[in-house]
Design a protein around this motif. Structure first.
Motif, PDB file in Angstrom:
ATOM      1  N   ILE A 146      84.645  60.220  37.107  1.00 52.42           N
ATOM      2  CA  ILE A 146      85.414  60.204  38.352  1.00 52.42           C
ATOM      3  C   ILE A 146      85.836  58.774  38.690  1.00 52.42           C
ATOM      4  O   ILE A 146      87.009  58.503  38.989  1.00 52.42           O
ATOM      5  CB  ILE A 146      84.589  60.811  39.508  1.00 52.42           C
ATOM      6  N   THR A 147      84.887  57.864  38.654  1.00 55.06           N
ATOM      7  CA  THR A 147      85.189  56.477  39.008  1.00 55.06           C
ATOM      8  C   THR A 147      86.148  55.837  38.011  1.00 55.06           C
ATOM      9  O   THR A 147      87.052  55.080  38.404  1.00 55.06           O
ATOM     10  CB  THR A 147      83.887  55.667  39.105  1.00 55.06           C
ATOM     11  N   ASP A 148      85.984  56.138  36.735  1.00 54.83           N
ATOM     12  CA  ASP A 148      86.898  55.603  35.722  1.00 54.83           C
ATOM     13  C   ASP A 148      88.327  56.072  35.980  1.00 54.83           C
ATOM     14  O   ASP A 148      89.286  55.282  35.884  1.00 54.83           O
ATOM     15  CB  ASP A 148      86.455  56.034  34.322  1.00 54.83           C
TER      16      ASP A 148
ATOM     17  N   LEU B 132      79.908  61.315  37.315  1.00 51.09           N
ATOM     18  CA  LEU B 132      80.192  60.246  38.274  1.00 51.09           C
ATOM     19  C   LEU B 132      81.002  59.132  37.621  1.00 51.09           C
ATOM     20  O   LEU B 132      81.988  58.635  38.183  1.00 51.09           O
ATOM     21  CB  LEU B 132      78.876  59.696  38.832  1.00 51.09           C
ATOM     22  N   ARG B 133      80.603  58.750  36.416  1.00 52.55           N
ATOM     23  CA  ARG B 133      81.310  57.686  35.702  1.00 52.55           C
ATOM     24  C   ARG B 133      82.755  58.092  35.417  1.00 52.55           C
ATOM     25  O   ARG B 133      83.686  57.282  35.557  1.00 52.55           O
ATOM     26  CB  ARG B 133      80.572  57.356  34.403  1.00 52.55           C
TER      27      ARG B 133
ATOM     28  N   ASP C 214      88.802  61.897  50.199  1.00 52.03           N
ATOM     29  CA  ASP C 214      87.887  61.388  49.179  1.00 52.03           C
ATOM     30  C   ASP C 214      87.085  62.510  48.529  1.00 52.03           C
ATOM     31  O   ASP C 214      86.922  62.560  47.309  1.00 52.03           O
ATOM     32  CB  ASP C 214      86.963  60.312  49.769  1.00 52.03           C
TER      33      ASP C 214
ATOM     34  N   ASP D 135      87.601  64.143  44.661  1.00 52.68           N
ATOM     35  CA  ASP D 135      86.476  64.245  43.725  1.00 52.68           C
ATOM     36  C   ASP D 135      86.384  65.657  43.160  1.00 52.68           C
ATOM     37  O   ASP D 135      86.158  65.853  41.956  1.00 52.68           O
ATOM     38  CB  ASP D 135      85.162  63.890  44.427  1.00 52.68           C
TER      39      ASP D 135
ATOM     40  N   ARG E 177      89.628  57.079  38.843  1.00 57.68           N
ATOM     41  CA  ARG E 177      90.113  56.434  40.068  1.00 57.68           C
ATOM     42  C   ARG E 177      90.544  54.986  39.785  1.00 57.68           C
ATOM     43  O   ARG E 177      91.533  54.514  40.347  1.00 57.68           O
ATOM     44  CB  ARG E 177      89.028  56.466  41.140  1.00 57.68           C
ATOM     45  N   ALA E 178      89.817  54.306  38.922  1.00 62.21           N
ATOM     46  CA  ALA E 178      90.103  52.898  38.651  1.00 62.21           C
ATOM     47  C   ALA E 178      91.275  52.689  37.708  1.00 62.21           C
ATOM     48  O   ALA E 178      92.030  51.718  37.842  1.00 62.21           O
ATOM     49  CB  ALA E 178      88.850  52.222  38.066  1.00 62.21           C
TER      50      ALA E 178
ATOM     51  N   ARG F 167      76.606  61.034  47.535  1.00 63.72           N
ATOM     52  CA  ARG F 167      77.834  61.730  47.160  1.00 63.72           C
ATOM     53  C   ARG F 167      77.648  62.600  45.916  1.00 63.72           C
ATOM     54  O   ARG F 167      78.207  63.704  45.835  1.00 63.72           O
ATOM     55  CB  ARG F 167      78.966  60.725  46.957  1.00 63.72           C
TER      56      ARG F 167
END
Length: 294
Positions: free
Chosen positions: A9-11, A6-7, A87, A91, A13-14, A63
């Protein structure tokens, strides 16, 4: 799925959102959809505000849990593809789960479940240019027709335009048609009678300036036998069976699918919650059973 996934994926995206397009371009492409039987996992429900699966009203809201179930399903032999909104598909790209799988983007998700404007199902998801840019195999659209509600007309027009535009791009148009009506409680419900399902199918099959790339996503009517044969007798277009709601009796559902899969125009299954959230929680076993029917 772990917290580290999860981290990551978010990293991404950011910090490097362009990585998503790079992964889409590098994706290993599958064999053409029509080259064999198809088992496509559907996961576009949350975008319409539909989070229920079985008896759990918020099952699809988690999610990480949903992605874990999708990865388990997509890793199984016999699964040929996935259907989702941007979205979710992105992912899955970031998790490396889409190589060799057919990918279908969900296009009209604006008819939010329970909304007064539900039938005016706006195209708020993928458009044809985006599907082509990402190298996906096609787009899916939901078409609900209520003969007593003039908000049906804009959706009909938009779906007809999308079918033609997808065909011009050489992409599959997956159309999911229903006749629907509002009950006394104001809720919109699909009519699953033979007559209604047949009518909906004939309307969908005629959309656009060509039907060369149109596939129909149809519910299994009755026990999947004679009634289903009557429905599908109305068109020569390839059909994929809709899995529908999570059943309390999965064996009876599998039997209905098996009967319908024998019909000559049926090319496979598009199933979401029935396989991702089976009553016993065993996603792998449910997916393998469905794949075995093919």
């Amino acid at each position: 799925m772990r917290d580290s996934d999860l981290r990551a994926i978010t990293d991404t995206r950011a910090t490097t959102p362009g990585r998503i397009a790079e992964l889409a371009a590098a994706r290993t492409r599958p064999a053409p959809l029509g080259s064999g039987r198809a088992l496509i996992i559907a996961a576009d429900h949350p975008a319409r505000g539909v989070l229920r699966a079985g008896t759990e009203p918020m099952a699809m809201a988690d999610r990480v849990d949903l992605l874990g179930r999708l990865c388990d399903a997509l890793a199984r032999p016999g699964v040929t593809g996935v259907l989702g909104t941007a979205d979710i598909l992105e992912d899955l790209l970031l998790l490396g789960a889409l190589d060799g799988r057919a990918v279908f983007g969900s296009m009209n998700r604006g008819g939010l479940a329970g909304a007064a404007f539900e039938l005016d199902d706006r195209f708020t998801g993928y458009d044809v240019d985006a599907l082509a840019m990402f190298g996906y195999e096609g787009g899916k659209m939901l078409l609900r027709v209520d003969l007593d509600d003039d908000r049906t007309a804009p959706t009909l027009e938009a779906c007809g335009r999308a079918v033609g535009d997808l065909a011009d791009a050489g992409l599959i148009a997956m159309v999911e048609p229903f006749l629907a009506r509002r009950g006394e409680d104001g809720r919109l419900r699909n009519d699953l009678s033979v007559e209604a399902a047949t009518t909906a199918l004939t309307i969908a099959a005629a959309l656009g300036h060509t039907s060369a790339y149109t596939w129909l996503k149809v519910p299994v009517i009755g026990d999947g036998g004679e009634d289903m044969a009557r429905v599908l007798a109305a068109t020569t277009l390839p059909a994929l069976l809709l899995g529908g709601e999570v059943s309390a009796d999965p064996d009876a559902t599998y039997a209905r699918w098996a009967r319908a899969l024998r019909l000559p125009t049926v090319r496979g299954l598009v199933v979401g919650r029935s396989l991702l959230y089976p009553p016993d929680g065993n996603v792998v076993e449910a997916v393998d059973t469905a794949a075995g029917l093919l």
